[in-house]
Design an enzyme around this catalytic site. Structure first.
Site, PDB file in Angstrom:
ATOM      1  N   LYS A   1       0.844  -1.201   0.000  1.00 30.47           N
ATOM      2  CA  LYS A   1       0.000   0.000   0.000  1.00 30.47           C
ATOM      3  C   LYS A   1       0.878   1.250   0.000  1.00 30.47           C
ATOM      4  O   LYS A   1       0.693   2.146  -0.800  1.00 30.47           O
ATOM      5  CB  LYS A   1      -0.926  -0.033   1.224  1.00 30.47           C
ATOM      6  CG  LYS A   1      -1.804   1.177   1.344  1.00 30.47           C
ATOM      7  CD  LYS A   1      -2.730   1.078   2.549  1.00 30.47           C
ATOM      8  CE  LYS A   1      -3.381   2.442   2.797  1.00 30.47           C
ATOM      9  NZ  LYS A   1      -4.294   2.453   3.928  1.00 30.47           N
TER      10      LYS A   1
ATOM     11  N   GLU B   1      10.514  -4.601   4.528  1.00 31.72           N
ATOM     12  CA  GLU B   1      10.585  -6.026   4.167  1.00 31.72           C
ATOM     13  C   GLU B   1      10.295  -6.208   2.671  1.00 31.72           C
ATOM     14  O   GLU B   1      10.989  -6.926   1.955  1.00 31.72           O
ATOM     15  CB  GLU B   1       9.563  -6.850   4.974  1.00 31.72           C
ATOM     16  CG  GLU B   1       9.875  -6.971   6.444  1.00 31.72           C
ATOM     17  CD  GLU B   1       9.322  -5.829   7.285  1.00 31.72           C
ATOM     18  OE1 GLU B   1       8.992  -4.756   6.708  1.00 31.72           O
ATOM     19  OE2 GLU B   1       9.238  -5.999   8.516  1.00 31.72           O
TER      20      GLU B   1
ATOM     21  N   GLY C   1      -4.818  -1.770   4.972  1.00 31.00           N
ATOM     22  CA  GLY C   1      -4.050  -2.921   4.493  1.00 31.00           C
ATOM     23  C   GLY C   1      -4.752  -4.238   4.761  1.00 31.00           C
ATOM     24  O   GLY C   1      -4.841  -5.113   3.891  1.00 31.00           O
ATOM     25  N   ARG C   2      -5.281  -4.396   5.962  1.00 30.57           N
ATOM     26  CA  ARG C   2      -5.912  -5.677   6.324  1.00 30.57           C
ATOM     27  C   ARG C   2      -7.306  -5.833   5.723  1.00 30.57           C
ATOM     28  O   ARG C   2      -7.981  -6.832   5.965  1.00 30.57           O
ATOM     29  CB  ARG C   2      -5.935  -5.838   7.843  1.00 30.57           C
ATOM     30  CG  ARG C   2      -6.553  -4.675   8.604  1.00 30.57           C
ATOM     31  CD  ARG C   2      -6.220  -4.747  10.082  1.00 30.57           C
ATOM     32  NE  ARG C   2      -6.660  -3.572  10.836  1.00 30.57           N
ATOM     33  CZ  ARG C   2      -5.960  -2.460  10.969  1.00 30.57           C
ATOM     34  NH1 ARG C   2      -4.794  -2.334  10.371  1.00 30.57           N
ATOM     35  NH2 ARG C   2      -6.418  -1.454  11.698  1.00 30.57           N
TER      36      ARG C   2
ATOM     37  N   GLU D   1      -4.993  -6.588  14.745  1.00 29.37           N
ATOM     38  CA  GLU D   1      -4.444  -5.280  14.387  1.00 29.37           C
ATOM     39  C   GLU D   1      -5.556  -4.218  14.460  1.00 29.37           C
ATOM     40  O   GLU D   1      -5.288  -3.059  14.756  1.00 29.37           O
ATOM     41  CB  GLU D   1      -3.822  -5.316  12.978  1.00 29.37           C
ATOM     42  CG  GLU D   1      -2.824  -4.186  12.754  1.00 29.37           C
ATOM     43  CD  GLU D   1      -2.031  -4.323  11.459  1.00 29.37           C
ATOM     44  OE1 GLU D   1      -2.630  -4.248  10.386  1.00 29.37           O
ATOM     45  OE2 GLU D   1      -0.797  -4.475  11.529  1.00 29.37           O
TER      46      GLU D   1
ATOM     47  N   HIS E   1      -6.052 -33.280  17.920  1.00 33.43           N
ATOM     48  CA  HIS E   1      -4.997 -34.163  18.423  1.00 33.43           C
ATOM     49  C   HIS E   1      -3.849 -33.365  19.013  1.00 33.43           C
ATOM     50  O   HIS E   1      -2.740 -33.876  19.164  1.00 33.43           O
ATOM     51  CB  HIS E   1      -4.516 -35.070  17.289  1.00 33.43           C
ATOM     52  CG  HIS E   1      -5.614 -35.965  16.813  1.00 33.43           C
ATOM     53  ND1 HIS E   1      -5.878 -37.191  17.366  1.00 33.43           N
ATOM     54  CD2 HIS E   1      -6.569 -35.772  15.857  1.00 33.43           C
ATOM     55  CE1 HIS E   1      -6.920 -37.737  16.770  1.00 33.43           C
ATOM     56  NE2 HIS E   1      -7.364 -36.889  15.854  1.00 33.43           N
TER      57      HIS E   1
ATOM     58  N   LYS F   1       9.410  -0.878  14.157  1.00 32.08           N
ATOM     59  CA  LYS F   1      10.017  -0.520  12.869  1.00 32.08           C
ATOM     60  C   LYS F   1      11.124   0.512  13.080  1.00 32.08           C
ATOM     61  O   LYS F   1      12.213   0.403  12.518  1.00 32.08           O
ATOM     62  CB  LYS F   1       8.965   0.110  11.944  1.00 32.08           C
ATOM     63  CG  LYS F   1       7.932  -0.826  11.396  1.00 32.08           C
ATOM     64  CD  LYS F   1       7.062  -0.049  10.401  1.00 32.08           C
ATOM     65  CE  LYS F   1       5.821  -0.811  10.032  1.00 32.08           C
ATOM     66  NZ  LYS F   1       4.910  -0.021   9.202  1.00 32.08           N
TER      67      LYS F   1
HETATM   68  O1  G6P Z   1       1.066  -2.746   2.209  1.00 29.69           O
HETATM   69  P1  G6P Z   1       2.160  -2.137   3.009  1.00 29.69           P
HETATM   70  O2  G6P Z   1       2.109  -0.628   2.984  1.00 29.69           O
HETATM   71  O3  G6P Z   1       3.507  -2.640   2.564  1.00 29.69           O
HETATM   72  O4  G6P Z   1       1.956  -2.541   4.504  1.00 29.69           O
HETATM   73  C1  G6P Z   1       2.056  -3.863   4.928  1.00 29.69           C
HETATM   74  C2  G6P Z   1       1.634  -4.023   6.382  1.00 29.69           C
HETATM   75  O5  G6P Z   1       2.583  -3.418   7.234  1.00 29.69           O
HETATM   76  C3  G6P Z   1       2.222  -2.440   8.181  1.00 29.69           C
HETATM   77  O6  G6P Z   1       3.250  -2.288   9.097  1.00 29.69           O
HETATM   78  C4  G6P Z   1       0.898  -2.659   8.870  1.00 29.69           C
HETATM   79  O7  G6P Z   1       1.018  -3.130  10.173  1.00 29.69           O
HETATM   80  C5  G6P Z   1      -0.048  -3.552   8.116  1.00 29.69           C
HETATM   81  O8  G6P Z   1      -1.345  -3.106   8.365  1.00 29.69           O
HETATM   82  C6  G6P Z   1       0.212  -3.560   6.644  1.00 29.69           C
HETATM   83  O9  G6P Z   1      -0.703  -4.421   6.008  1.00 29.69           O
END
Ligand code: G6P
Length: 548
Positions: free
Chosen positions: A208, A214, A272-273, A358, A389, A513
């Protein structure tokens, strides 16, 4: 600051506390006194039959919970969300994932502008691209057709597409391979591409913000692999045929070197979620095709409309949200298990962890004041029957109250042989057996009646009275997946509304972060990190020593 009473001072809240204080009934007694609850406590939405009869509730409990929802104006906030109000207060943003699945002729306005045409323009562009990859018309730099699709993203830009791909595997194009890379641990990318030919591989960089370390790190390494790896293509121009981006940030996408024509856009009013039904779902659309993707969106939309219009007594997300509040706030339950009886739903609970934890893992209210009440639960679970199990022992006989959702299907899906199809009844026999055992248990007298020696009676006794919801559908289709996800999205919404928290920000992920960025130079260059606490400083020193 508003002058409305805080949640735990509202009369509707204290009425529930009082109701809880007098609560005594076991599910055995509740069913004995009122067998009709098996039919009455069922809500149907689209293809989902949601049975909530095995809960520690009566008509009075439900009425009191609905009064709490009315007092906290859950439906008012719902309407504000649907009409594009900026209900994400800490980021001052609208929350409009519901617009992503609106039909073409719908009107949803943000700041006076109808966003639906833009949503459909991106869906059309995705459909065109997905069609070209699926047919082989979109080729790689050397003219070979694309056979492998690797989605690089994390959090919402990974969990949604990865989960949905797994769920809809029976509907996917078998001639294409799909992989999902998220972890900044280089092993993730390495294992994903080691057996792939770069000339046949398409990378979808999903982010986004397009600033997530990462994802940008993995995408950069993937570009190096594409160009300079053992079978690297060598030519910078190859990037345009092998990389596309899904993002809200055109500037950063261009900076990375991806052609803006190969960018699929979405908007800051999509969290994002809540985003895999946006451009973030491109890998899924390539896998299942645009028609199936639309069926999934229509499933989402069906539940959106249900949530928007159904009365409180028959509103499934409202009921499920309130049940969670009943246990979390009045029985002190700390967690919520989601236990799907479908192998295809193996990543569903992991997906829900981000959606729920989240969104509702917050401890200040919408005015920034600390809350004095429990908010979001720990969400966990894996597909049955594997869990039976492993950890079901604790649910059955441990000391914790763990409300659980059981999700199952009447028919298996996919091209299973008759022999494997026949296993479905056994799977579902377990499904029904578990919710029965959890609710009704096995009394000491029942154990004794089997001739068990007195000393062995109590370990073999099941107290029962463990609440569960049973969600049953005929088959796990794209539409049903959309219905399920929307159901949980709105359930989470309901809970956040009652708790008076902002379910749409995620400031809790920021500190780690920032600190990681600060610590990294100490690991790579041995630089001094000012302000490291003694424990972390010692660990960093040990890391450097061990890595020599
Ligand atoms: O889609 P991006 O901007 O790379 O974000 C990826 C993810 O990282 C963030 O730190 C948030 O905690 C998430 O809500 C998000 O989905």
């Amino acid at each position: 600051m508003t002058d409305t009473p805080r949640l735990d001072r509202r009369p509707e809240w204290t009425a529930l506390e009082d109701h809880r204080a007098h609560w005594q009934d076991h599910l055995r007694e509740l069913f004995a006194a009122d067998p009709g609850r098996a039919e009455r406590y069922v809500v149907r939405v689209g293809d989902l039959r949601i049975d909530y009869s095995k809960h520690l509730i009566t008509d009075e409990t439900l009425a009191l919970l609905r009064e709490l929802a009315a007092a906290t104006d859950v439906f008012g906030l719902r309407d504000a969300m649907f009409r594009g109000a900026r209900i994400n207060v800490t980021e001052d943003r609208a929350v409009l994932h519901t617009a992503l699945r609106a039909p073409r002729d719908a009107v949803v306005e943000v700041d006076g502008e109808n966003v639906v045409p833009g949503v459909h323009a991106v869906l059309d562009k995705m459909a065109d691209f997905a069609g070209r990859v699926r047919s082989g018309e979109w080729t790689g730099h050397t003219g070979k057709r694309i056979r492998n699709v690797v989605n690089i993203g994390i959090g919402g830009s990974d969990l949604g597409p990865a989960m949905a791909y797994e769920v809809l595997r029976p509907f996917t194009a078998r001639e294409l391979t799909f992989r999902f890379v998220s972890n900044v641990d280089g092993a993730d990318l390495h294992e994903a591409v080691r057996d792939l030919d770069p000339a046949e591989t398409l990378f979808i960089v999903a982010s986004k913000t397009f600033t997530t370390i990462e994802t940008i790190t993995n995408a950069t390494s993937a570009r190096t692999w594409l160009l300079e790896g053992p079978h690297g293509l060598g030519d910078e121009k190859a990037v345009a045929r092998h990389f596309v981006a899904l993002s809200t940030n055109a500037g950063k996408v261009t900076d990375f070197g991806i052609d803006p024509d190969n960018m699929f856009e979405f908007w800051d009013w999509v969290g994002g979620r809540y985003s895999y039904d946006s451009a973030i779902g491109l890998s899924l659309m390539i896998a299942i095709g645009p028609e199936r993707f639309r069926e999934m969106l229509d499933g989402f939309h069906l539940v959106d409309e249900h949530f928007r219009t159904a009365p409180a007594e028959a509103n499934a997300p409202l009921i499920l949200g309130l049940l969670g509040i009943w246990y979390g706030n009045f029985f002190d339950a700390q967690s919520h298990a989601v236990l799907p009886y479908s192998h295809y739903l193996s990543k569903f609970t992991a997906y829900l962890q981000q959606l729920d934890m989240e969104s509702n893992g917050k401890s200040v209210d919408r005015d920034g004041e600390p809350v004095d009440w429990q908010t979001g639960p720990v969400v966990w679970g894996t597909p049955g029957t594997n869990g039976q199990h492993a950890y079901y022992q604790l649910i059955h006989q441990g000391t914790k109250l763990i409300p659980a959702d059981f999700i199952g299907f009447a028919r298996p899906v996919g091209e299973l042989s008759d022999v494997l199809k026949a296993q479905h009844d056994l799977l579902m026999a377990n499904f029904f057996a578990q919710t029965q055992a959890l609710a009704f248990g096995k009394t000491a007298d029942e154990v004794r009646a089997e001739g068990v020696a007195e000393a062995q009676v109590s370990p073999r006794t099941f107290q029962g009275n463990h609440p569960t919801t049973t969600i049953l559908a005929a088959e796990l289709t794209p539409s049903v997946l959309g219905q399920l996800v929307a159901l949980y999205e709105h359930k989470v919404f309901v809970q956040g509304a009652v708790w008076d928290i902002d379910s749409f920000d995620q400031w809790g992920v920021e500190l780690g972060k920032v600190l990681a960025k600060r610590i990294e130079p100490a690991l790579t260059e041995g630089a001094d990190v000012p302000g490291l606490d003694p424990s972390t400083a010692a660990l960093v020193a040990a890391y450097r020593e061990l890595g020599k």
